[in-house]
Design a protein around this motif. Structure first.
Motif, mmCIF file in Angstrom:
data_model
loop_
_atom_site.group_PDB
_atom_site.id
_atom_site.type_symbol
_atom_site.label_atom_id
_atom_site.label_comp_id
_atom_site.label_asym_id
_atom_site.label_seq_id
_atom_site.Cartn_x
_atom_site.Cartn_y
_atom_site.Cartn_z
ATOM 1 N N MET A 145 20.976 1.197 -42.381
ATOM 2 C CA MET A 145 19.587 0.946 -41.875
ATOM 3 C C MET A 145 19.487 -0.762 -41.721
ATOM 4 S SD MET A 145 18.254 3.470 -40.348
ATOM 5 C CE MET A 145 16.881 2.835 -39.725
ATOM 6 N N LYS A 146 19.878 -1.281 -42.714
ATOM 7 C CA LYS A 146 19.577 -2.908 -42.680
ATOM 8 C C LYS A 146 20.813 -3.309 -41.456
ATOM 9 C CE LYS A 146 18.175 -3.801 -47.421
ATOM 10 N NZ LYS A 146 18.587 -4.402 -48.895
ATOM 11 N N LEU A 147 22.094 -2.724 -41.617
ATOM 12 C CA LEU A 147 23.102 -3.217 -40.746
ATOM 13 C C LEU A 147 22.677 -2.787 -39.232
ATOM 14 C CD1 LEU A 147 26.423 -2.385 -42.300
ATOM 15 C CD2 LEU A 147 25.339 -4.640 -42.100
ATOM 16 N N HIS A 148 21.903 -1.657 -38.985
ATOM 17 C CA HIS A 148 21.530 -1.221 -37.828
ATOM 18 C C HIS A 148 20.466 -2.024 -37.164
ATOM 19 C CE1 HIS A 148 21.181 1.999 -34.678
ATOM 20 N NE2 HIS A 148 19.720 1.865 -34.796
ATOM 21 N N LEU A 149 19.565 -2.370 -38.135
ATOM 22 C CA LEU A 149 18.413 -3.460 -37.446
ATOM 23 C C LEU A 149 19.043 -4.834 -37.358
ATOM 24 C CD1 LEU A 149 15.504 -2.288 -40.093
ATOM 25 C CD2 LEU A 149 15.631 -1.684 -37.676
ATOM 26 N N ALA A 150 20.009 -4.959 -37.761
ATOM 27 C CA ALA A 150 20.542 -6.491 -37.727
ATOM 28 C C ALA A 150 21.278 -6.340 -36.256
ATOM 29 C CB ALA A 150 21.142 -6.911 -38.837
ATOM 30 N N GLY A 151 21.685 -5.228 -35.940
ATOM 31 C CA GLY A 151 22.433 -4.902 -34.878
ATOM 32 C C GLY A 151 24.093 -5.104 -34.939
ATOM 33 N N LYS A 152 24.535 -4.987 -35.877
ATOM 34 C CA LYS A 152 25.837 -4.921 -36.278
ATOM 35 C C LYS A 152 26.448 -3.887 -36.469
ATOM 36 C CE LYS A 152 25.269 -9.097 -39.273
ATOM 37 N NZ LYS A 152 25.161 -9.647 -40.698
ATOM 38 N N THR A 153 26.020 -2.533 -36.270
ATOM 39 C CA THR A 153 26.611 -1.243 -36.264
ATOM 40 C C THR A 153 27.047 -0.814 -34.926
ATOM 41 O OG1 THR A 153 24.632 -0.062 -36.104
ATOM 42 C CG2 THR A 153 25.496 -0.285 -38.198
ATOM 43 N N ASP A 154 27.950 -0.028 -34.806
ATOM 44 C CA ASP A 154 28.454 0.397 -33.336
ATOM 45 C C ASP A 154 27.366 0.896 -32.498
ATOM 46 O OD1 ASP A 154 31.170 -0.451 -34.049
ATOM 47 O OD2 ASP A 154 31.855 1.430 -34.581
ATOM 48 N N GLN A 155 26.557 1.999 -33.258
ATOM 49 C CA GLN A 155 25.375 2.525 -32.655
ATOM 50 C C GLN A 155 24.278 1.629 -32.162
ATOM 51 O OE1 GLN A 155 23.619 5.691 -34.947
ATOM 52 N NE2 GLN A 155 22.506 6.284 -33.294
ATOM 53 N N ALA A 156 24.293 0.533 -33.091
ATOM 54 C CA ALA A 156 23.077 -0.365 -32.451
ATOM 55 C C ALA A 156 23.500 -1.208 -31.247
ATOM 56 C CB ALA A 156 22.867 -1.125 -33.724
ATOM 57 N N LYS A 157 24.789 -1.672 -31.310
ATOM 58 C CA LYS A 157 25.246 -2.445 -30.234
ATOM 59 C C LYS A 157 25.289 -1.327 -28.976
ATOM 60 C CE LYS A 157 28.729 -5.039 -32.901
ATOM 61 N NZ LYS A 157 29.912 -5.252 -33.218
#
Length: 180
Positions: free
Chosen positions: A125-137
């Motif tokens: 969730m931290k990486l996702h909120l930072a926009g670093k995961t594939d799904q977030a991108k």
């Protein structure tokens, strides 16, 4: 009277139980006796005979079986120690021996897996909120496309509204001329 008389049955008689204190006393005496036997073996064979003759202090509820158990065991009997496997010895710990990290060692496999899963979810969730995961991108790219589409739709709507207003103004102008 039933067959055999009163000899064979113990029904109706009061049963006697040994108290925990008596059991502890018996166990301490047994340990002391074993320790004395070990010391006697180290010292020599003469002292061993004296230790074998000593008897344990008997309590009120003990039967004549204790006298037989005090006698020297013959053959393999002396080598085999029989102890109740169901009896749990209470071990007391000092405060200095207790570690704070101990509960981690006592967790079951499922509990450990649940904790690891929860930690992994928090990291994701931290990486996702930072926009670093594939799904977030992918989500951010989709949001950018949707934003452009909405801006385009808003511009188109504005142009249509202006065109409508201009047409309405022109129609009013023609209508006002024709009425005159």
């Amino acid at each position: 009277m039933p067959k055999g008389g009163r000899k064979g049955s113990n029904k109706g008689r009061m049963r006697t139980y040994t108290s925990p204190e008596e059991i502890d006393a018996q166990m301490k005496a047994e340990k002391e006796r074993k320790q004395q036997e070990k010391e006697a073996e180290e010292a020599g064979g003469a002292a061993q005979n004296n230790v074998a003759e000593e008897k344990l202090p008997a309590s009120d509820s003990e039967d004549s079986d204790d006298e037989n158990s005090d006698r020297r065991r013959a053959g393999v009997e002396g080598l085999i120690e029989i102890e109740n496997p169901n009896r749990v010895a209470q071990k007391s710990k000092k405060v200095t021996q207790i570690e704070l990290d101990e509960p981690k060692k006592q967790l079951s496999r499922r509990e450990r897996e649940d904790i690891e899963k929860q930690k992994a979810k928090e990291r994701y969730m931290k990486l996702h909120l930072a926009g670093k995961t594939d799904q977030a991108k992918a989500d951010l790219a989709r949001l950018a496309i949707i934003k452009k589409q909405r801006e385009g739709a808003a511009r188109k709507k504005e142009e249509e509204k202006k065109a409508k207003d201009a047409a309405a103004a022109a129609a009013r102008g023609i209508n006002s001329l024709s009425m005159k």
